[in-house]
Design an enzyme around this catalytic site. Structure first.
Site, short mmCIF file in Angstrom:
data_model
loop_
_atom_site.label_atom_id
_atom_site.label_comp_id
_atom_site.label_asym_id
_atom_site.label_seq_id
_atom_site.Cartn_x
_atom_site.Cartn_y
_atom_site.Cartn_z
N GLU A 134 0.84 -1.19 0.00
CA GLU A 134 0.00 0.00 0.00
C GLU A 134 0.87 1.25 0.00
O GLU A 134 1.88 1.33 0.73
CB GLU A 134 -0.98 0.01 1.17
CG GLU A 134 -0.42 -0.24 2.55
CD GLU A 134 -1.51 -0.31 3.61
OE1 GLU A 134 -2.67 -0.60 3.28
OE2 GLU A 134 -1.19 -0.06 4.78
N CYS A 135 0.54 2.17 -0.88
CA CYS A 135 1.25 3.43 -1.07
C CYS A 135 2.73 3.16 -1.36
O CYS A 135 3.06 2.63 -2.41
CB CYS A 135 1.05 4.36 0.12
SG CYS A 135 1.40 6.09 -0.26
#
Length: 437
Positions: free
Chosen positions: A327-328
């Site tokens: 994530e990210c």
């Protein structure tokens, strides 16, 4: 469950000094022998690490946009054993989104109302004196249902300035809990995502001890503690279930942003978390069922990640048969390449075709609601997720299929859909919770 008394430390706007007030207050109360439970209102994932360093207890996020009553109740159960709860607000007290989420608009005022905690407003009185009372009175009266403890005056220039400002507050009927003289050394270091990480502060312990001494000298801690109130009892519910039994979790200065309530929930449900450091060129545990790469600052360590051959080999081997999720920053590390602010391209793991760039900064910020088109770790296709996105990167290439339909808080579609390839998935948003079916 009966809650201990609590307070919400908020402000009219960002940049008024509430984080340094929060850290000093946490440490001063702890030094006085109190067991202090910190919280963060809103989706910020940097501040809780500072709270932990100051209070000695893990800090948890409350988020009234993303979280339903059950999850709020589960997080509220973290107050067990505490003498007092201190929460730090985000942005200004009443700042939220335009469209109601599952429960609300996500403001710090909503959190304070839900928990029954009076607000302490930190006001930067630089450049004004009696006029600051009009600001305080406006915040006090904006929602009469919101309990209001008083104000802490920040950046006071002189004894005369303090006296004039206090006169205004007295006329407005606003309690002054403290007045902090202007000091240039009370600003935490920052970088492009806001504060630096707690682990990167050159001397965090000395800084927090200094804030505590400063607060003790200039704030009426007894009056502040007396202003704290306990809210209504909340039912304690289980925190989110883990996406796998054995989770290899990247954990270092490049990969550090995972919401504390998720990790706590995973452990409470019996999951084994196996930390490893890509920056130290460590491969994920071969016995892991899932590899999870959180967000963080991979752009600041892109060369080290690109050279971490053991990490990348282990990651690729795991992905041949078992799931990997990023994530990210973790999503960027799973991609084909990351271009840093100087325009240098660094080869990432290559498990996805994503290429991102920091050469031309693009601000991406806001809540996200995602409806999965493909299963990802812990969630089936069709599941709706709530999260938050905050980064300055641009997508140059995203050749893989979209992982989800993704929308902002107002229901507008966003282009950061995440992507997937075989056993690998990635999103730009940081997961907060899945919606109840």
């Amino acid at each position: 469950m009966t809650n201990p008394p609590g307070l919400m430390i908020s402000a009219p706007a960002s940049g008024t000094g509430k984080t340094t007030v929060m850290l000093g207050l946490l440490r001063a109360l702890k030094d006085d022998g109190a067991t202090v439970q910190p919280f963060k209102s809103g989706p910020d994932y940097i501040d809780p690490a500072f709270h932990l360093a100051a209070a000695g207890r893990s800090s948890f996020n409350f988020d009234t946009w993303a979280m339903d009553e059950k999850l709020l109740g589960g997080i509220a159960a973290k107050v067990a054993g505490a003498d007092i709860c201190i929460a730090e607000g985000s942005m200004g007290l009443f700042d939220g989104v335009a469209t109601r989420g599952q429960t609300g608009f996500g403001s710090s005022a909503e959190t304070a109302l839900a928990m029954g905690w009076p607000v302490v407003l930190v006001i930067d009185v630089g450049g004004q004196a009696q006029s600051a009372a009009a600001t305080a009175l406006g915040f006090k009266m904006y929602n009469p249902d919101l309990p209001f403890a008083g104000v802490i005056l920040n950046r006071v220039a002189s004894p005369r300035h303090e006296r004039l400002t206090r006169l205004g507050m007295e006329r407005a009927g606003v309690t002054v809990l403290g007045a902090l003289p202007r000091r240039g050394d009370l600003k935490l270091p920052e970088r492009h995502l806001g504060l630096i990480q707690a682990v990167e502060h050159p001397d965090l312990e000395a800084a927090i001890a200094g804030y505590a001494d400063f607060l003790r000298d200039n704030v009426d801690l007894s009056a502040l503690r007396a202003a704290a109130r306990a809210g209504p009892p909340m039912a304690a519910h289980p925190l989110p279930k883990p996406p796998a039994q054995r989770i290899a979790l990247a954990r270092d200065a490049a990969f550090s942003f995972t919401y504390p309530h998720l990790l706590d929930g995973w452990r409470a449900h019996g999951a084994e978390i196996l930390p490893f450091s890509p920056l130290a060129d460590e491969a994920p545990d071969t016995n892991a069922d899932l590899v999870w790469l959180p967000g963080g600052y991979p752009e600041l360590h892109a060369g080290t990640i690109a050279a971490a051959s053991k990490f990348k080999r282990g990651l690729r081997a795991h992905a041949e048969a078992k799931p990997v999720h990023g994530e990210c920053g973790g999503y960027m590390a799973l991609g084909a390449g990351l271009i840093d602010k100087d325009g240098t391209r660094h080869e990432m793991a290559g498990l996805l075709g994503l290429v991102t760039s920091y050469e031309k900064r693009k601000f991406n910020l806001g809540y996200r609601r995602a409806v999965l088109e493909k299963p990802m770790a812990g969630f089936d296709a069709g599941a709706a997720l709530r999260g938050h996105e905050f980064h300055y990167s641009s997508i140059l290439e995203q050749p893989d299929p979209a992982l989800a339909q993704v929308f902002d808080a107002d229901g507008n579609a966003v282009v950061q859909t995440g992507s997937w390839r075989e056993n690998v998935t990635g999103t730009f948003f940081h997961l907060i919770t899945g919606e109840a079916p």
